[in-house]
Design an enzyme around this catalytic site. Structure first.
Site, mmCIF file in Angstrom:
data_model
loop_
_atom_site.group_PDB
_atom_site.id
_atom_site.type_symbol
_atom_site.label_atom_id
_atom_site.label_comp_id
_atom_site.label_asym_id
_atom_site.label_seq_id
_atom_site.Cartn_x
_atom_site.Cartn_y
_atom_site.Cartn_z
ATOM 1 C CD GLU A 128 -19.356 24.695 -10.703
ATOM 2 O OE1 GLU A 128 -19.108 25.231 -9.600
ATOM 3 O OE2 GLU A 128 -20.324 25.027 -11.396
ATOM 4 C CB THR A 181 -25.923 23.817 -6.399
ATOM 5 O OG1 THR A 181 -25.742 25.163 -6.807
ATOM 6 C CG2 THR A 181 -26.067 22.946 -7.629
#
Ligand code: HSE
Length: 306
Positions: A128, A181
């Site tokens: 991530e 994101t």
């Protein structure tokens, strides 16, 4: 065992009132991966089907997560990874988390499970970090633990496993636009109004209580996001119409899945989940924007061996 095939599930992060802390795991929507031991040390991504993603280990979230795990073992052999992507990157249902969680789960199985689920989340969130610049855990935690999870702390990492309703279904609409994101995070205010923080924390507490007491009404009442949704919903075509159609069709709640553009809804049973699917499809059939919708139960197992 020298080879394993796994299902790496999609996930919903935030769940309206739990920005960066709440998440839940989906079934049927997810990637597949094959991971095998190799006599050649290190990690190699040998195949990616379905998406144009880097094969270079250091540039791929699965590669980086696998390397984070390998740093913690005495390396006797290496691993080869095949990734069959069904979750589009930038869709908001945890595409990078699925790859990162899937690979560390698979390697752990091949090594006879030396690591705990918490340690696997720790490795997976390195993926991530590569994907969005911060090692968020609200997608990787539910992908690995299954069900609903709460990220109590990121440093040190603490994950709380929450109960789930039996028979809870999610209906997801994924408009075929990509929202990174990083971009979706950059539009959020750095400071928020105290009154909004109060309302949001009341909802988060109530939602967790609702999960523990099997209270659908309180769960539904708590699915409101005062902080993030007002900013991000502007990036998603017809978000408000989707939400009002979903609620009219019987959904318990509706919000942005992770950083979007996917929109999630929850329903008490499969029939309502399909009714909600019909109702939200209508909005996107009218606006002509390409989209996919999915109906899935909540997956309480997380990543699974196929
Ligand atoms: N909590 C993260 C966000 C999830 O909303 O930015 C990213 O998928």
């Amino acid at each position: 065992m020298d080879e394993i095939k796994i299902f790496a599930p999609a996930t919903i992060a935030n769940i309206s009132c739990g920005f960066d802390v709440l998440g839940c795991c989906l079934d049927t929507l997810g990637d597949e991966m094959i991971v095998r031991k190799s006599s050649v040390k290190g990690v190699r991504i040998t195949k990616i089907i379905g998406e144009d993603l880097p094969l270079d280990t250091e540039k791929n979230v699965a590669g980086v997560a696998a390397l984070a795990l390998l740093k913690n073992i005495k390396e006797e052999y290496g691993f080869e990874i095949e990734i069959y992507k069904n979750i589009k990157p930038g869709s908001g249902v945890g595409s990078s988390a699925a790859s990162a969680a899937g690979v560390v789960f698979a390697i752990n199985e091949l090594l006879n499970k030396p690591f705990t689920k918490l340690e696997l989340v720790e490795f997976a969130r390195e993926g991530e970090r590569l994907a969005c610049g911060s090692p968020i855990a609200d997608n990787v935690a539910p992908a690995i633990f299954g069900g609903f999870t709460l990220v109590k702390s990121t440093n040190p990492l603490q994950i709380v496993e929450l109960p789930s309703f039996k028979g809870l279904y999610a209906t997801i609409i994924h408009p075929q636009i990509e929202i990174k994101t990083e971009d979706s995070r950059s539009i959020l205010p750095r400071k928020i109004d105290l009154s909004l923080a109060v309302k949001q924390s009341a909802n988060l507490g109530s939602l967790i209580h609702a999960l523990h007491t099997n209270d659908y009404f309180l769960f539904s009442e708590s699915l409101t996001d005062y902080i993030v949704e007002p900013h991000r919903s502007k990036l998603i075509p017809d978000f408000d119409k989707v939400k009002s159609n979903a609620l009219k069709a019987g959904a318990l709640g509706c919000g942005i899945s992770g950083s979007g553009p996917s929109i999630f809804t929850f329903s008490k049973n499969i029939q309502t989940a399909y009714n909600v699917q019909g109702a939200i499809n209508k909005v996107y059939e009218k606006n002509g924007i390409a989209h996919h919708t999915y109906v899935t139960k909540i997956n309480i197992e997380g990543v699974k061996v196929l």
